[in-house]
Enzyme design. Sequence first.
Site, PDB file in Angstrom:
ATOM      1  N   LYS A 169       0.703  -1.099  -0.012  1.00 16.47           N
ATOM      2  CA  LYS A 169      -0.066   0.215   0.084  1.00 16.47           C
ATOM      3  C   LYS A 169       0.725   1.319   0.119  1.00 16.47           C
ATOM      4  O   LYS A 169       2.053   1.019   0.309  1.00 16.47           O
ATOM      5  CB  LYS A 169      -0.943   0.122   1.184  1.00 16.47           C
ATOM      6  CG  LYS A 169      -1.770  -1.196   1.124  1.00 16.47           C
ATOM      7  CD  LYS A 169      -2.888  -1.472   0.205  1.00 16.47           C
ATOM      8  CE  LYS A 169      -4.077  -2.192   0.450  1.00 16.47           C
ATOM      9  NZ  LYS A 169      -4.090  -3.525   0.124  1.00 16.47           N
TER      10      LYS A 169
HETATM   11  C1  LIG Z   1      -5.428  -4.409   0.601  1.00 19.09           C
HETATM   12  C2  LIG Z   1      -6.826  -3.963   0.775  1.00 19.09           C
HETATM   13  C3  LIG Z   1      -7.801  -4.481   1.848  1.00 19.09           C
HETATM   14  C4  LIG Z   1      -7.408  -5.385   2.912  1.00 19.09           C
HETATM   15  O1  LIG Z   1      -6.391  -4.858   3.736  1.00 19.09           O
HETATM   16  P1  LIG Z   1      -5.193  -5.685   4.813  1.00 19.09           P
HETATM   17  O2  LIG Z   1      -4.811  -4.457   5.393  1.00 19.09           O
HETATM   18  O3  LIG Z   1      -4.512  -6.545   3.786  1.00 19.09           O
HETATM   19  O4  LIG Z   1      -6.151  -6.480   5.621  1.00 19.09           O
HETATM   20  C5  LIG Z   1      -9.115  -4.006   1.645  1.00 19.09           C
HETATM   21  N1  LIG Z   1      -9.549  -3.668   0.746  1.00 19.09           N
HETATM   22  C6  LIG Z   1      -8.821  -3.203  -0.318  1.00 19.09           C
HETATM   23  C7  LIG Z   1      -9.596  -2.372  -1.512  1.00 19.09           C
HETATM   24  C8  LIG Z   1      -7.613  -3.364  -0.630  1.00 19.09           C
HETATM   25  O5  LIG Z   1      -6.861  -2.971  -1.197  1.00 19.09           O
END
Ligand SMILES: *Cc1c(COP(=O)(O)O)cnc(C)c1O
Length: 359
Positions: A169
Amino acid sequence: EIRAVESVLRSRWLTMGERIQEFERAFADFTGCRHAFAVSNCTAALHLANMALGIGPGDEVIVPSLTFVATANAIRYVGAKPVFAEVISETDWTISPVDIERKITPRTRAISVVHYAGFPCDMEAIRAIADKHGLAVIEDCAHSPGATLANRALGTLGDVGCFSFFSNKNMTTGEGGMIVTDRDDLAAAFRGLRSHGMTTMTLDRHKGHAFTYDVTALGYNYRMTEMHAALGIEQLKRLPGWNAQRSECVAWYRAVLGVLPGIIVPFIEHRGTSAYHIMPVLLPLGADRPTVMEALRARGIQTSIHYRPIHTFSAFANEPAPGMDLTETIGARALTLPLFPAMTRAQVETVAAGLRAAL
Ligand SMILES: *Cc1c(COP(=O)(O)O)cnc(C)c1O
């Protein structure tokens, strides 16, 4: 980051301590909201958001299908039904307010939106629909830390915002997440639910504020460690600069991809400001995506797909979603190109040249 994590280890206080409080304060200030709660990941944040809003069996939550599966899984965790809604167009891959309104039933309790690739959803229209029908709004901000709409941070436009600090991210703690809300009632619920429904925390007891605790709800262990928080504090400081670099890369991409015949670059026009999380394009009609991806891979260029629509997964066979043509077209033709803050203009041109050759 290394020094920050090392100092946590030397302090010998490893979880739910002063770094967590500092990270939460910094994130609340950054988004301009009253409450922020660090949690173990964004999926946990989404679960607690659905739970704290009182959503449960028999309820429906409207959600896009063109997102990561966690957005819909969190609805199912509380026993509710995800009802999938279309995106707006081939160039705006956020949830369609028109389709949201069409999907509302007497059982609808909330709308869970995703700011796809960091671009703001039409929150004004979504908020108006929610208010008219008495629905809550959850914002999945996994793609959009630092993005704004009408000068307000995404995550603060609905009832609750959920952020991810997974490794890929815009800012990361390896694994991690944050819940933000302005609602005091939800904040009280999040404080307990992320830690077994307990009324006091280890730090309170260490500081002599409490000797014991009660358990007032069915809670979870969705806590974050001090090492993660220390990493997050440092990453948050650098996020605005990284987002600006991402923005520049996307501008280069738009310039070089605009001349490729048949390629559609979404979000050239968009609401508010973006966090530019990923760089998706729509391949020309008839292009064979696996062949294109293989040809790029052979040149050392990694691509990926965001997303196969959730309603097409076998685990969602019981959640049929008719009339999702646009979502299915995008799911079939979308290709995500490399995008990262340190990317150079030359690298962007290499990717574009590779894509032209592959096509
Ligand atoms: C990465 C992501 C998640 C999940 O996040 P985690 O921290 O890995 O649980 C949820 N929604 C979207 C749109 C994502 O890209």
